[in-house]
Design an enzyme around this catalytic site. Sequence first.
Site, PDB file in Angstrom:
ATOM      1  CG  MET A  30      -1.907  -1.199   1.144  1.00  0.00           C
ATOM      2  SD  MET A  30      -3.431  -0.929   2.005  1.00  0.00           S
ATOM      3  CE  MET A  30      -2.841  -0.706   3.666  1.00  0.00           C
ATOM      4  CG  HIS A  34       8.657   0.260   5.849  1.00  0.00           C
ATOM      5  ND1 HIS A  34       8.851  -1.095   5.855  1.00  0.00           N
ATOM      6  CD2 HIS A  34       7.331   0.446   6.121  1.00  0.00           C
ATOM      7  CE1 HIS A  34       7.728  -1.708   6.157  1.00  0.00           C
ATOM      8  NE2 HIS A  34       6.779  -0.796   6.311  1.00  0.00           N
ATOM      9  CG  HIS A  37       6.899  -2.077   2.029  1.00  0.00           C
ATOM     10  ND1 HIS A  37       6.883  -0.943   2.785  1.00  0.00           N
ATOM     11  CD2 HIS A  37       5.654  -2.607   2.105  1.00  0.00           C
ATOM     12  CE1 HIS A  37       5.672  -0.769   3.290  1.00  0.00           C
ATOM     13  NE2 HIS A  37       4.904  -1.767   2.912  1.00  0.00           N
ATOM     14  CB  SER A 186       3.088   2.444   6.047  1.00  0.00           C
ATOM     15  OG  SER A 186       3.644   1.537   5.125  1.00  0.00           O
TER      16      SER A 186
END
Length: 280
Positions: A30, A34, A37, A186
């Site tokens: 989404m 960071h 991911h 996130s």
Amino acid sequence: MEIVAKKAILNELTDQWRKEGKRIGFVPTMGALHDGHISLVRTSKKENDYTIVSIFVNPTQFNDKEDLKRYPRTPEKDLALLEANGCDLVFMPETEEMYPEEDKRHFDFGYIEEVMEGSRRPGHFNGVAQIVSKLFQLVRPDQAYFGRKDFQQIAIVKSLVKQLSLPVKIVPCPIIREKDGLAMSSRNTLLDRVNRIRAPYIYHILQNAVVRASVLDVESLKQWVIDEIHLIPGLSVEYFEIVNEADLTPIKSWEEDNVKIGCIAVYAGKIRLIDNILFS
Ligand code: AMP
């Protein structure tokens, strides 16, 4: 790196790759990327010829509209990070492209959607299943990479793949943490300064809990974790469960022969954080 917003273009490119016999790895996200991911992107790059990342803040998985509104969005930074890490294609559709009409599908995951995140976030996993099934049908990856941070989500996605007989292998990947132990998320950027300092205690207490499992029974340990977290001002436990990795049923005794995962959801101020830890 290709940046694609339309399904038709995505299909054209991936059709070409498939015709060439290339393996496709896929990382759905989404955005507000960071190192958590990026670790999935790196693993996919090692195991596939091409790596596709999707960035789409999926409205149907947000049970709380305020949460959707304030979800961080950093598209330029995300693209730079993906480019620097060798991603081959980013799929960044608008909401209309993914939901040209309302998705009325209702999935049934039984027990695994009724506990923990499922019971606290009604409709969340149905929304996850809607978007992941659409993305899998579009990308048709050989392998798809998911972080263990969202431990229950992996169980849901595995069940989805079985229900729809999709030819994709789900690859769970380790939780990546900040230096102070806080699981990367996130949502961490939404923490104010004081709660950002408090939040790493969640993981420290989980680590201590693993040590204490040798002296406390399961129920006492669960209570110990909740009490310890509540000693820290601003932190409030929504749930802490120790479950069997295979079917998410609660652990009753340490003697059980299964893989045990402690799963927690904590509010740090207004921001909801989740984490988990392996007990065996
Ligand atoms: P999200 O953008 O939050 O939907 O996450 C996209 C993917 O990244 C999911 O498979 C997450 O489980 C994974 N992910 C998020 N945070 C981490 C982390 N700290 N470590 C490993 N994977 C993560």
